[in-house]
Design a protein around this motif. Sequence first.
Motif, mmCIF file in Angstrom:
data_model
loop_
_atom_site.group_PDB
_atom_site.id
_atom_site.type_symbol
_atom_site.label_atom_id
_atom_site.label_comp_id
_atom_site.label_asym_id
_atom_site.label_seq_id
_atom_site.Cartn_x
_atom_site.Cartn_y
_atom_site.Cartn_z
ATOM 1 N N LEU A 121 0.860 -1.182 0.000
ATOM 2 C CA LEU A 121 0.000 0.000 0.000
ATOM 3 C C LEU A 121 0.898 1.234 0.000
ATOM 4 C CD1 LEU A 121 -2.674 -1.110 2.615
ATOM 5 C CD2 LEU A 121 -2.805 -1.225 0.126
ATOM 6 N N ARG A 122 0.939 1.921 -1.134
ATOM 7 C CA ARG A 122 1.797 3.103 -1.286
ATOM 8 C C ARG A 122 1.026 4.328 -0.835
ATOM 9 N NH1 ARG A 122 4.719 2.977 -6.374
ATOM 10 N NH2 ARG A 122 6.315 2.061 -5.063
ATOM 11 N N LYS A 123 1.638 5.065 0.089
ATOM 12 C CA LYS A 123 1.002 6.253 0.633
ATOM 13 C C LYS A 123 1.267 7.446 -0.282
ATOM 14 C CE LYS A 123 0.481 8.363 5.153
ATOM 15 N NZ LYS A 123 1.020 8.369 6.528
ATOM 16 N N ARG A 124 0.200 8.184 -0.542
ATOM 17 C CA ARG A 124 0.363 9.411 -1.310
ATOM 18 C C ARG A 124 -0.542 10.479 -0.708
ATOM 19 N NH1 ARG A 124 -3.465 10.374 -5.623
ATOM 20 N NH2 ARG A 124 -4.945 8.669 -5.653
ATOM 21 N N TYR A 125 -0.117 11.716 -0.886
ATOM 22 C CA TYR A 125 -0.839 12.858 -0.327
ATOM 23 C C TYR A 125 -1.455 13.677 -1.446
ATOM 24 C CZ TYR A 125 1.771 11.708 3.865
ATOM 25 O OH TYR A 125 2.297 11.053 4.938
ATOM 26 N N VAL A 126 -2.702 14.092 -1.230
ATOM 27 C CA VAL A 126 -3.418 14.907 -2.209
ATOM 28 C C VAL A 126 -3.819 16.211 -1.521
ATOM 29 C CG1 VAL A 126 -5.467 15.040 -3.685
ATOM 30 C CG2 VAL A 126 -4.265 12.870 -3.403
ATOM 31 N N PRO A 127 -3.434 17.342 -2.103
ATOM 32 C CA PRO A 127 -3.823 18.626 -1.488
ATOM 33 C C PRO A 127 -5.329 18.850 -1.591
ATOM 34 C CG PRO A 127 -2.695 18.986 -3.583
ATOM 35 C CD PRO A 127 -2.648 17.520 -3.308
ATOM 36 N N GLU A 128 -5.860 19.547 -0.603
ATOM 37 C CA GLU A 128 -7.294 19.849 -0.583
ATOM 38 C C GLU A 128 -7.517 21.289 -1.046
ATOM 39 O OE1 GLU A 128 -9.323 18.943 3.050
ATOM 40 O OE2 GLU A 128 -8.219 17.065 3.304
ATOM 41 N N TYR A 129 -8.453 21.452 -1.968
ATOM 42 C CA TYR A 129 -8.805 22.770 -2.510
ATOM 43 C C TYR A 129 -10.296 22.999 -2.332
ATOM 44 C CZ TYR A 129 -4.299 22.699 -4.896
ATOM 45 O OH TYR A 129 -2.952 22.644 -5.175
ATOM 46 N N GLY A 130 -10.674 24.260 -2.130
ATOM 47 C CA GLY A 130 -12.092 24.623 -2.107
ATOM 48 C C GLY A 130 -12.688 24.449 -3.492
ATOM 49 N N ASP A 131 -11.941 24.909 -4.494
ATOM 50 C CA ASP A 131 -12.319 24.748 -5.895
ATOM 51 C C ASP A 131 -11.122 24.125 -6.603
ATOM 52 O OD1 ASP A 131 -13.247 24.853 -8.471
ATOM 53 O OD2 ASP A 131 -13.107 27.050 -8.637
ATOM 54 N N PRO A 132 -11.212 22.858 -7.025
ATOM 55 C CA PRO A 132 -10.051 22.189 -7.630
ATOM 56 C C PRO A 132 -9.513 22.906 -8.875
ATOM 57 C CG PRO A 132 -11.777 20.602 -7.155
ATOM 58 C CD PRO A 132 -12.338 21.961 -6.901
ATOM 59 N N ALA A 133 -10.312 23.737 -9.525
ATOM 60 C CA ALA A 133 -9.859 24.453 -10.710
ATOM 61 C C ALA A 133 -9.097 25.727 -10.361
ATOM 62 C CB ALA A 133 -11.043 24.779 -11.609
ATOM 63 N N ASP A 134 -9.170 26.155 -9.082
ATOM 64 C CA ASP A 134 -8.523 27.400 -8.666
ATOM 65 C C ASP A 134 -7.455 27.104 -7.618
ATOM 66 O OD1 ASP A 134 -7.845 29.982 -8.020
ATOM 67 O OD2 ASP A 134 -9.781 30.483 -7.107
ATOM 68 N N ALA A 139 -4.350 11.867 2.994
ATOM 69 C CA ALA A 139 -3.506 10.714 2.675
ATOM 70 C C ALA A 139 -4.364 9.607 2.071
ATOM 71 C CB ALA A 139 -2.811 10.204 3.928
ATOM 72 N N PHE A 140 -3.885 9.033 0.979
ATOM 73 C CA PHE A 140 -4.525 7.911 0.307
ATOM 74 C C PHE A 140 -3.512 6.789 0.161
ATOM 75 C CE2 PHE A 140 -7.071 11.465 -1.208
ATOM 76 C CZ PHE A 140 -8.354 10.974 -1.073
ATOM 77 N N VAL A 147 9.111 5.198 2.859
ATOM 78 C CA VAL A 147 8.775 5.251 4.280
ATOM 79 C C VAL A 147 7.307 5.652 4.416
ATOM 80 C CG1 VAL A 147 9.212 6.474 6.455
ATOM 81 C CG2 VAL A 147 11.127 5.782 5.013
ATOM 82 N N GLY A 148 6.570 4.942 5.254
ATOM 83 C CA GLY A 148 5.147 5.204 5.454
ATOM 84 C C GLY A 148 4.243 4.272 4.673
ATOM 85 N N ASP A 149 4.802 3.563 3.675
ATOM 86 C CA ASP A 149 4.032 2.560 2.943
ATOM 87 C C ASP A 149 3.804 1.349 3.834
ATOM 88 O OD1 ASP A 149 4.310 4.271 0.809
ATOM 89 O OD2 ASP A 149 5.575 2.931 -0.379
ATOM 90 N N TYR A 150 2.903 0.488 3.423
ATOM 91 C CA TYR A 150 2.665 -0.777 4.121
ATOM 92 C C TYR A 150 2.981 -1.935 3.188
ATOM 93 C CZ TYR A 150 0.410 1.481 8.062
ATOM 94 O OH TYR A 150 0.161 2.242 9.166
ATOM 95 N N ILE A 151 3.621 -2.961 3.728
ATOM 96 C CA ILE A 151 3.896 -4.190 2.988
ATOM 97 C C ILE A 151 3.326 -5.347 3.798
ATOM 98 C CG2 ILE A 151 6.225 -4.365 3.984
ATOM 99 C CD1 ILE A 151 5.268 -5.598 0.481
ATOM 100 N N GLY A 152 2.686 -6.269 3.138
ATOM 101 C CA GLY A 152 2.098 -7.393 3.860
ATOM 102 C C GLY A 152 1.991 -8.634 2.997
ATOM 103 N N ILE A 153 1.794 -9.758 3.684
ATOM 104 C CA ILE A 153 1.625 -11.046 3.016
ATOM 105 C C ILE A 153 0.426 -11.748 3.637
ATOM 106 C CG2 ILE A 153 2.572 -13.371 2.776
ATOM 107 C CD1 ILE A 153 5.261 -12.250 2.458
ATOM 108 N N LYS A 154 -0.387 -12.315 2.784
ATOM 109 C CA LYS A 154 -1.447 -13.232 3.210
ATOM 110 C C LYS A 154 -1.090 -14.573 2.601
ATOM 111 C CE LYS A 154 -4.818 -9.704 3.698
ATOM 112 N NZ LYS A 154 -5.779 -8.873 3.116
ATOM 113 N N LEU A 155 -1.040 -15.592 3.412
ATOM 114 C CA LEU A 155 -0.521 -16.874 2.958
ATOM 115 C C LEU A 155 -1.355 -18.002 3.551
ATOM 116 C CD1 LEU A 155 3.124 -17.852 2.833
ATOM 117 C CD2 LEU A 155 1.715 -19.107 4.392
ATOM 118 N N GLU A 156 -1.611 -19.028 2.748
ATOM 119 C CA GLU A 156 -2.250 -20.243 3.259
ATOM 120 C C GLU A 156 -1.890 -21.419 2.362
ATOM 121 O OE1 GLU A 156 -6.743 -20.080 1.435
ATOM 122 O OE2 GLU A 156 -6.374 -19.081 3.339
ATOM 123 N N ASN A 157 -1.851 -22.596 2.985
ATOM 124 C CA ASN A 157 -1.528 -23.780 2.186
ATOM 125 C C ASN A 157 -2.743 -24.162 1.346
ATOM 126 O OD1 ASN A 157 -2.773 -24.758 4.693
ATOM 127 N ND2 ASN A 157 -2.367 -26.790 3.873
#
Length: 183
Positions: free
Chosen positions: A80-93, A103-104, A136-146
């Motif tokens: 899970l790669r962490k990324r940041y998105v700025p917040e705008y009142g009007d995305p066009a301005d 954070a997403f 740094v700040g990302d998550y790495i994981g494994i789900k495993l089963e036989n």
Amino acid sequence: MNYITGIFAALLSLLLLFMYPLYEQARSQDKIANLVVQAAVTRFVDSARTKGYITPQMYETFNAQLAATGNPYEVRLEHLRKRYVPEYGDPADPSTFKNRFTAFYDGFYNEQILAVLFPNPISSADDPARRYDMQVGDYIGIKLENVNRTAAVQLWDFLMNDNTDENATVALNYEGMVLNEDR
């Protein structure tokens, strides 16, 4: 009547003297496999977390440790790669920036990770392009089963005259946050 009692006693002694100890031995093999898998998964994920990347050698060593248990496994990697998105009142301005970021997490799974580790055509194993990098700040994981029916499951089904559909006697989820970026 004595004849039936004798047959019942013979079957009961067969069960107690041979089948139950065999079942307990198979169960202990599953427990040992679980411990081996847990150690391998912990070592692999913690190594990836502290280095900030996965190499083909790390993944192959991990798979060799899993193969030592004698069971085939379904391994699902998740990054899970962490990324940041700025917040705008009007995305066009751009002047309406709210001085906040949201954070997403973008998810990357086996297909994307293994495509980096083992590209087609395959280059040399120490090629830096074959290293799957994380931040740094990302998550790495494994789900495993036989995916096989172990001897313990088969013996249990035989003894109980049952047919359990559950194969996974060895199942594990392990994840953590990436702590470092060694480059």
